[in-house]
Design a protein around this motif. Structure first.
Motif, short mmCIF file in Angstrom:
data_model
loop_
_atom_site.label_atom_id
_atom_site.label_comp_id
_atom_site.label_asym_id
_atom_site.label_seq_id
_atom_site.Cartn_x
_atom_site.Cartn_y
_atom_site.Cartn_z
N UNK A 3 0.85 -1.18 0.00
CA UNK A 3 0.00 0.00 0.00
C UNK A 3 0.89 1.23 0.00
N UNK A 4 0.32 2.37 -0.33
CA UNK A 4 1.09 3.61 -0.31
C UNK A 4 1.60 3.86 1.11
N UNK A 5 0.71 3.70 2.11
CA UNK A 5 1.14 3.94 3.49
C UNK A 5 2.17 2.91 3.93
N UNK A 6 1.94 1.64 3.58
CA UNK A 6 2.90 0.60 3.94
C UNK A 6 4.28 0.86 3.35
N UNK A 7 4.31 1.26 2.08
CA UNK A 7 5.59 1.60 1.44
C UNK A 7 6.23 2.81 2.11
N UNK A 8 5.41 3.82 2.41
CA UNK A 8 5.92 5.01 3.08
C UNK A 8 6.54 4.63 4.42
N UNK A 9 5.83 3.82 5.19
CA UNK A 9 6.31 3.42 6.52
C UNK A 9 7.64 2.67 6.42
N UNK A 10 7.70 1.73 5.51
CA UNK A 10 8.93 0.93 5.35
C UNK A 10 10.11 1.82 4.92
N UNK A 11 9.85 2.72 3.99
CA UNK A 11 10.90 3.63 3.52
C UNK A 11 11.40 4.52 4.65
N UNK A 12 10.46 5.11 5.39
CA UNK A 12 10.86 5.99 6.50
C UNK A 12 11.61 5.22 7.58
N UNK A 13 11.16 4.02 7.88
CA UNK A 13 11.82 3.20 8.90
C UNK A 13 13.25 2.88 8.48
N UNK A 15 15.09 4.60 6.36
CA UNK A 15 15.88 5.85 6.36
C UNK A 15 16.50 6.09 7.73
N UNK A 16 15.76 5.71 8.78
CA UNK A 16 16.22 5.91 10.16
C UNK A 16 17.06 4.73 10.65
N UNK A 56 8.93 7.82 14.20
CA UNK A 56 10.02 7.88 13.22
C UNK A 56 10.62 9.28 13.10
N UNK A 57 10.02 10.26 13.78
CA UNK A 57 10.49 11.64 13.64
C UNK A 57 10.14 12.22 12.28
N UNK A 58 9.11 11.67 11.65
CA UNK A 58 8.68 12.12 10.32
C UNK A 58 7.50 13.08 10.46
N UNK A 59 7.20 13.76 9.39
CA UNK A 59 6.07 14.68 9.37
C UNK A 59 4.77 13.87 9.31
N UNK A 60 3.91 14.00 10.33
CA UNK A 60 2.65 13.25 10.32
C UNK A 60 1.78 13.55 9.10
N UNK A 61 1.92 14.74 8.52
CA UNK A 61 1.13 15.07 7.33
C UNK A 61 1.48 14.15 6.17
N UNK A 62 2.76 13.78 6.05
CA UNK A 62 3.17 12.86 4.98
C UNK A 62 2.51 11.50 5.20
N UNK A 63 2.48 11.05 6.44
CA UNK A 63 1.85 9.77 6.75
C UNK A 63 0.37 9.81 6.41
N UNK A 64 -0.29 10.89 6.75
CA UNK A 64 -1.72 11.01 6.48
C UNK A 64 -2.00 11.11 4.98
N UNK A 65 -1.12 11.77 4.24
CA UNK A 65 -1.29 11.83 2.78
C UNK A 65 -1.18 10.43 2.18
#
Length: 127
Positions: A3-13, A15-16, A56-65
């Protein structure tokens, strides 16, 4: 099925440089939940998406998008930019007033400014 969110989460994780176990400890979610979300097996809700972004210290708006991209029809999220007041003329009117009155005035002014600056992610302004 990713999913878009799943991919975003994995990428952000990644990165950290965090493992799913480490993110689990930081976010207070189970490793299994994180794994299922990243792989697209399990969806997530807004509060969980925000919790993961903050962990993750990421912008919550990106997660919500990313979450909105997975969920057609999901209502837009209102984001309010908070700005402290520095209006000298406004505060001059409260000179000598009790501290409680000054705090109330400050709160009311901030709320008024928040409404002016309210904007949404992926939609129109909603109050």
């Amino acid at each position: 099925m990713p999913t878009v969110f799943g991919d975003w989460l994995k990428t952000e994780r990644k990165k950290k440089h965090l493992t799913q176990d480490q993110l689990s400890e930081i976010s207070d979610l189970t490793k299994a939940q994180i794994s299922r979300v990243e792989s697209g097996i399990q969806g997530t809700k807004r509060p969980t998406a925000v919790r993961l972004a903050e962990a993750l210290g990421a912008d919550p708006r990106e997660a919500l998008e990313a979450l909105m991209a997975d969920t057609p029809g999901l209502e837009p999220v209102v984001v309010v930019e908070r700005v402290p007041t520095d209006d000298a003329e406004f505060w001059d009117a409260y000179e000598g007033a009790p501290q409680e009155d000054r705090e109330l005035a400050k709160l009311l002014l901030q709320r008024a400014r928040e409404r002016e600056r309210a904007r949404t992610i992926g939609g129109t302004i909603a109050e």
